[in-house]
Design a protein around this motif. Structure first.
Motif, PDB file in Angstrom:
ATOM      1  N   VAL A  47      -5.283  -5.466  -9.145  1.00  0.00           N
ATOM      2  CA  VAL A  47      -4.085  -5.081  -8.389  1.00  0.00           C
ATOM      3  C   VAL A  47      -3.476  -3.863  -9.057  1.00  0.00           C
ATOM      4  CG1 VAL A  47      -1.866  -5.845  -7.483  1.00  0.00           C
ATOM      5  CG2 VAL A  47      -3.709  -7.511  -7.792  1.00  0.00           C
ATOM      6  N   HIS A  48      -3.252  -2.800  -8.279  1.00  0.00           N
ATOM      7  CA  HIS A  48      -2.773  -1.534  -8.837  1.00  0.00           C
ATOM      8  C   HIS A  48      -1.572  -1.004  -8.058  1.00  0.00           C
ATOM      9  CE1 HIS A  48      -6.909  -1.822 -10.356  1.00  0.00           C
ATOM     10  NE2 HIS A  48      -6.485  -1.062 -11.349  1.00  0.00           N
ATOM     11  N   GLN A  49      -0.840  -0.143  -8.728  1.00  0.00           N
ATOM     12  CA  GLN A  49       0.312   0.488  -8.107  1.00  0.00           C
ATOM     13  C   GLN A  49       0.322   1.967  -8.478  1.00  0.00           C
ATOM     14  OE1 GLN A  49       3.774  -2.089  -7.615  1.00  0.00           O
ATOM     15  NE2 GLN A  49       5.008  -0.475  -8.559  1.00  0.00           N
ATOM     16  N   GLY A  50       0.542   2.819  -7.485  1.00  0.00           N
ATOM     17  CA  GLY A  50       0.526   4.252  -7.743  1.00  0.00           C
ATOM     18  C   GLY A  50       0.975   5.038  -6.534  1.00  0.00           C
ATOM     19  N   PRO A  51       0.773   6.356  -6.572  1.00  0.00           N
ATOM     20  CA  PRO A  51       1.240   7.193  -5.463  1.00  0.00           C
ATOM     21  C   PRO A  51       0.376   7.108  -4.219  1.00  0.00           C
ATOM     22  CG  PRO A  51       0.151   8.521  -7.140  1.00  0.00           C
ATOM     23  CD  PRO A  51       0.276   7.142  -7.707  1.00  0.00           C
ATOM     24  N   GLU A  52      -0.871   6.658  -4.364  1.00  0.00           N
ATOM     25  CA  GLU A  52      -1.798   6.578  -3.236  1.00  0.00           C
ATOM     26  C   GLU A  52      -2.430   5.185  -3.197  1.00  0.00           C
ATOM     27  OE1 GLU A  52      -2.145   8.914  -1.025  1.00  0.00           O
ATOM     28  OE2 GLU A  52      -0.941  10.432  -2.090  1.00  0.00           O
ATOM     29  N   PRO A  53      -2.860   4.745  -2.010  1.00  0.00           N
ATOM     30  CA  PRO A  53      -3.518   3.441  -1.925  1.00  0.00           C
ATOM     31  C   PRO A  53      -4.921   3.474  -2.534  1.00  0.00           C
ATOM     32  CG  PRO A  53      -3.571   4.541   0.211  1.00  0.00           C
ATOM     33  CD  PRO A  53      -2.705   5.381  -0.676  1.00  0.00           C
ATOM     34  N   SER A  54      -5.378   2.314  -2.990  1.00  0.00           N
ATOM     35  CA  SER A  54      -6.735   2.187  -3.518  1.00  0.00           C
ATOM     36  C   SER A  54      -7.735   2.193  -2.365  1.00  0.00           C
ATOM     37  CB  SER A  54      -6.885   0.890  -4.314  1.00  0.00           C
ATOM     38  OG  SER A  54      -6.018   0.867  -5.425  1.00  0.00           O
ATOM     39  N   ALA A  55      -8.833   2.890  -2.548  1.00  0.00           N
ATOM     40  CA  ALA A  55      -9.876   2.921  -1.516  1.00  0.00           C
ATOM     41  C   ALA A  55     -10.506   1.541  -1.367  1.00  0.00           C
ATOM     42  CB  ALA A  55     -10.943   3.952  -1.895  1.00  0.00           C
ATOM     43  N   GLY A  56     -10.595   1.064  -0.137  1.00  0.00           N
ATOM     44  CA  GLY A  56     -11.225  -0.231   0.112  1.00  0.00           C
ATOM     45  C   GLY A  56     -10.367  -1.429  -0.245  1.00  0.00           C
ATOM     46  N   ALA A  57      -9.050  -1.205  -0.406  1.00  0.00           N
ATOM     47  CA  ALA A  57      -8.156  -2.310  -0.776  1.00  0.00           C
ATOM     48  C   ALA A  57      -8.089  -3.351   0.334  1.00  0.00           C
ATOM     49  CB  ALA A  57      -6.759  -1.778  -1.069  1.00  0.00           C
ATOM     50  N   VAL A  58      -7.887  -4.589  -0.057  1.00  0.00           N
ATOM     51  CA  VAL A  58      -7.717  -5.684   0.908  1.00  0.00           C
ATOM     52  C   VAL A  58      -6.414  -5.497   1.667  1.00  0.00           C
ATOM     53  CG1 VAL A  58      -7.412  -8.177   1.143  1.00  0.00           C
ATOM     54  CG2 VAL A  58      -9.061  -7.266  -0.510  1.00  0.00           C
ATOM     55  N   GLN A  59      -5.342  -5.176   0.943  1.00  0.00           N
ATOM     56  CA  GLN A  59      -4.032  -4.920   1.530  1.00  0.00           C
ATOM     57  C   GLN A  59      -3.315  -3.861   0.701  1.00  0.00           C
ATOM     58  OE1 GLN A  59      -2.707  -6.011   4.291  1.00  0.00           O
ATOM     59  NE2 GLN A  59      -4.083  -7.677   4.851  1.00  0.00           N
ATOM     60  N   THR A  60      -2.524  -3.021   1.366  1.00  0.00           N
ATOM     61  CA  THR A  60      -1.676  -2.052   0.661  1.00  0.00           C
ATOM     62  C   THR A  60      -0.300  -2.025   1.326  1.00  0.00           C
ATOM     63  OG1 THR A  60      -2.318  -0.166   2.048  1.00  0.00           O
ATOM     64  CG2 THR A  60      -3.672  -0.597   0.096  1.00  0.00           C
ATOM     65  N   TRP A  61       0.720  -1.754   0.543  1.00  0.00           N
ATOM     66  CA  TRP A  61       2.056  -1.571   1.119  1.00  0.00           C
ATOM     67  C   TRP A  61       2.928  -0.780   0.140  1.00  0.00           C
ATOM     68  CZ3 TRP A  61       0.195  -6.245  -0.627  1.00  0.00           C
ATOM     69  CH2 TRP A  61       0.873  -6.846  -1.702  1.00  0.00           C
ATOM     70  N   ARG A  62       3.912  -0.110   0.711  1.00  0.00           N
ATOM     71  CA  ARG A  62       4.846   0.662  -0.099  1.00  0.00           C
ATOM     72  C   ARG A  62       5.952  -0.249  -0.596  1.00  0.00           C
ATOM     73  NH1 ARG A  62       5.395   5.992  -0.677  1.00  0.00           N
ATOM     74  NH2 ARG A  62       3.999   6.339   1.110  1.00  0.00           N
ATOM     75  N   THR A  63       6.199  -0.217  -1.891  1.00  0.00           N
ATOM     76  CA  THR A  63       7.215  -1.076  -2.484  1.00  0.00           C
ATOM     77  C   THR A  63       8.584  -0.407  -2.405  1.00  0.00           C
ATOM     78  OG1 THR A  63       7.030  -0.167  -4.721  1.00  0.00           O
ATOM     79  CG2 THR A  63       5.451  -1.886  -4.099  1.00  0.00           C
ATOM     80  N   GLY A  64       9.600  -1.115  -2.835  1.00  0.00           N
ATOM     81  CA  GLY A  64      10.957  -0.582  -2.817  1.00  0.00           C
ATOM     82  C   GLY A  64      11.141   0.596  -3.754  1.00  0.00           C
ATOM     83  N   THR A  65      10.222   0.758  -4.712  1.00  0.00           N
ATOM     84  CA  THR A  65      10.318   1.884  -5.661  1.00  0.00           C
ATOM     85  C   THR A  65       9.644   3.133  -5.116  1.00  0.00           C
ATOM     86  OG1 THR A  65       8.246   1.277  -6.771  1.00  0.00           O
ATOM     87  CG2 THR A  65      10.281   0.258  -7.586  1.00  0.00           C
ATOM     88  N   GLY A  66       9.003   2.999  -3.946  1.00  0.00           N
ATOM     89  CA  GLY A  66       8.297   4.137  -3.375  1.00  0.00           C
ATOM     90  C   GLY A  66       6.834   4.184  -3.764  1.00  0.00           C
ATOM     91  N   GLN A  67       6.434   3.340  -4.724  1.00  0.00           N
ATOM     92  CA  GLN A  67       5.034   3.263  -5.133  1.00  0.00           C
ATOM     93  C   GLN A  67       4.242   2.415  -4.130  1.00  0.00           C
ATOM     94  OE1 GLN A  67       3.537   4.481  -8.511  1.00  0.00           O
ATOM     95  NE2 GLN A  67       5.116   5.865  -7.720  1.00  0.00           N
ATOM     96  N   ILE A  68       2.930   2.639  -4.085  1.00  0.00           N
ATOM     97  CA  ILE A  68       2.071   1.877  -3.185  1.00  0.00           C
ATOM     98  C   ILE A  68       1.309   0.827  -3.989  1.00  0.00           C
ATOM     99  CG2 ILE A  68       0.092   1.973  -1.621  1.00  0.00           C
ATOM    100  CD1 ILE A  68       1.011   4.759  -0.804  1.00  0.00           C
ATOM    101  N   ARG A  69       1.460  -0.415  -3.588  1.00  0.00           N
ATOM    102  CA  ARG A  69       0.767  -1.533  -4.244  1.00  0.00           C
ATOM    103  C   ARG A  69      -0.525  -1.809  -3.476  1.00  0.00           C
ATOM    104  NH1 ARG A  69       2.732  -5.699  -7.666  1.00  0.00           N
ATOM    105  NH2 ARG A  69       1.408  -7.571  -7.704  1.00  0.00           N
ATOM    106  N   SER A  70      -1.620  -1.876  -4.197  1.00  0.00           N
ATOM    107  CA  SER A  70      -2.925  -2.115  -3.589  1.00  0.00           C
ATOM    108  C   SER A  70      -3.564  -3.352  -4.197  1.00  0.00           C
ATOM    109  CB  SER A  70      -3.850  -0.912  -3.813  1.00  0.00           C
ATOM    110  OG  SER A  70      -3.324   0.268  -3.236  1.00  0.00           O
ATOM    111  N   VAL A  71      -4.047  -4.224  -3.337  1.00  0.00           N
ATOM    112  CA  VAL A  71      -4.723  -5.440  -3.778  1.00  0.00           C
ATOM    113  C   VAL A  71      -6.220  -5.232  -3.567  1.00  0.00           C
ATOM    114  CG1 VAL A  71      -4.949  -7.927  -3.460  1.00  0.00           C
ATOM    115  CG2 VAL A  71      -2.731  -6.818  -3.101  1.00  0.00           C
ATOM    116  N   GLY A  72      -6.957  -5.165  -4.671  1.00  0.00           N
ATOM    117  CA  GLY A  72      -8.387  -4.923  -4.594  1.00  0.00           C
ATOM    118  C   GLY A  72      -8.691  -3.454  -4.379  1.00  0.00           C
TER     119      GLY A  72
END
Length: 284
Positions: A228-253
């Protein structure tokens, strides 16, 4: 051991709702996770004796649910069950409804029965609403009343199917406190992964009528460590991604993007990854 399923399955014609399953439940709180149609409610209904299994045996508190009528009756006396939907008789008060359920549970002594009804009303925060008719209660209050009927008699096995539906955050927190301090086994089917992480000693994940995971919350979280990662861009091939309240994008997988950093996974993250692996395996 409070309860067990041994090679239990349930089929409806050609449809397999629950494949042969063996599970043993000790004292503690067990969370049952899975998508709609996974077989969760079927398993709970079989364990509660509301539904007969197609194969296998079920035991509760040393009594065979799948045995003789006497054994099944003895087992039912040790079970508290909250189904997803509860139909309340029209015109009854909160106290009257619980008193009616207690009579069905063979509480013959009126004084002791009424004392028990008052006890469970107080446990769910409805003592001051005892004389109010059920139809006048709010949706959350009716849900708490439904939970109260399952608590009658301090059952050895408490089965709750989506207990927090309709409860606000404060009520959900109160229910967690109530359940975490009781003896015996509590089995909760829920879609609220935060309830699992906050309350459960053990997690069982069902999908397609099969057990996909059975272990502790830390063990479930460990399956998602470093994924599980968080950064400015979504992870390629992630199961799910969403923008958090901090503006960062959380990617699962998936494969983390440049500038992303690994974060601590939640129960929901681990569940999503587990589900993704199951779905991909089924497609393959």
């Amino acid at each position: 051991m409070t309860a067990e399923l041994v090679n239990v399955s349930k089929t409806y014609g050609r449809t397999v709702a629950l494949h042969p399953t063996t599970l043993h439940f000790e004292a503690g709180v067990v969370g049952l996770l899975g998508p709609n149609g996974a077989g969760k409610t079927t398993m709970l209904r079989v364990l509660s004796s509301a539904l007969a299994p197609s194969t296998g045996t079920v035991g509760v508190a040393g009594h065979a649910v799948t045995g003789t009528h006497a054994e099944r009756t003895a087992a039912r006396r040790r079970i508290g069950y909250l189904p997803q939907e509860v139909v309340f008789p029209r015109g009854m008060t909160a106290f009257g409804f619980l008193d009616y359920i207690a009579v069905l549970k063979e509480w013959a002594d009126t004084a002791r029965r009424h004392e028990e009804v008052r006890r469970v009303l107080d446990l769910v925060g409805l003592a001051e609403r005892a004389t109010v008719k059920v139809k006048a209660l709010s949706g959350g209050q009716r849900r708490r009343l439904a939970i109260a009927q399952a608590l009658l008699g301090d059952p050895a096995l408490l089965i709750l199917d989506e207990p927090t539906t309709g409860l606000d955050p404060e009520q959900r927190a109160s229910l967690r406190g109530l359940l975490s301090g009781r003896p015996g086994t509590v089995l909760i089917s829920t879609h609220q992964t935060e309830d699992v992480s906050a309350l459960c000693d053990r997690v069982v994940v069902l999908d397609g009528g099969r057990v996909r995971f059975d272990g502790t919350v830390p063990e479930l979280l460990a399956t998602a460590a470093g994924r599980v990662h968080q950064g400015p861009e979504p992870s390629a091939g992630a199961v799910q991604t969403w923008r958090t309240g901090t503006g960062q994008i959380r990617s699962v997988g998936g494969r983390p993007a440049a500038g992303a950093s690994a974060v601590e996974p939640t129960v929901e993250d681990a569940y999503l990854l587990l589900r993704s692996a199951d779905v991909q395996g089924a497609v393959a």
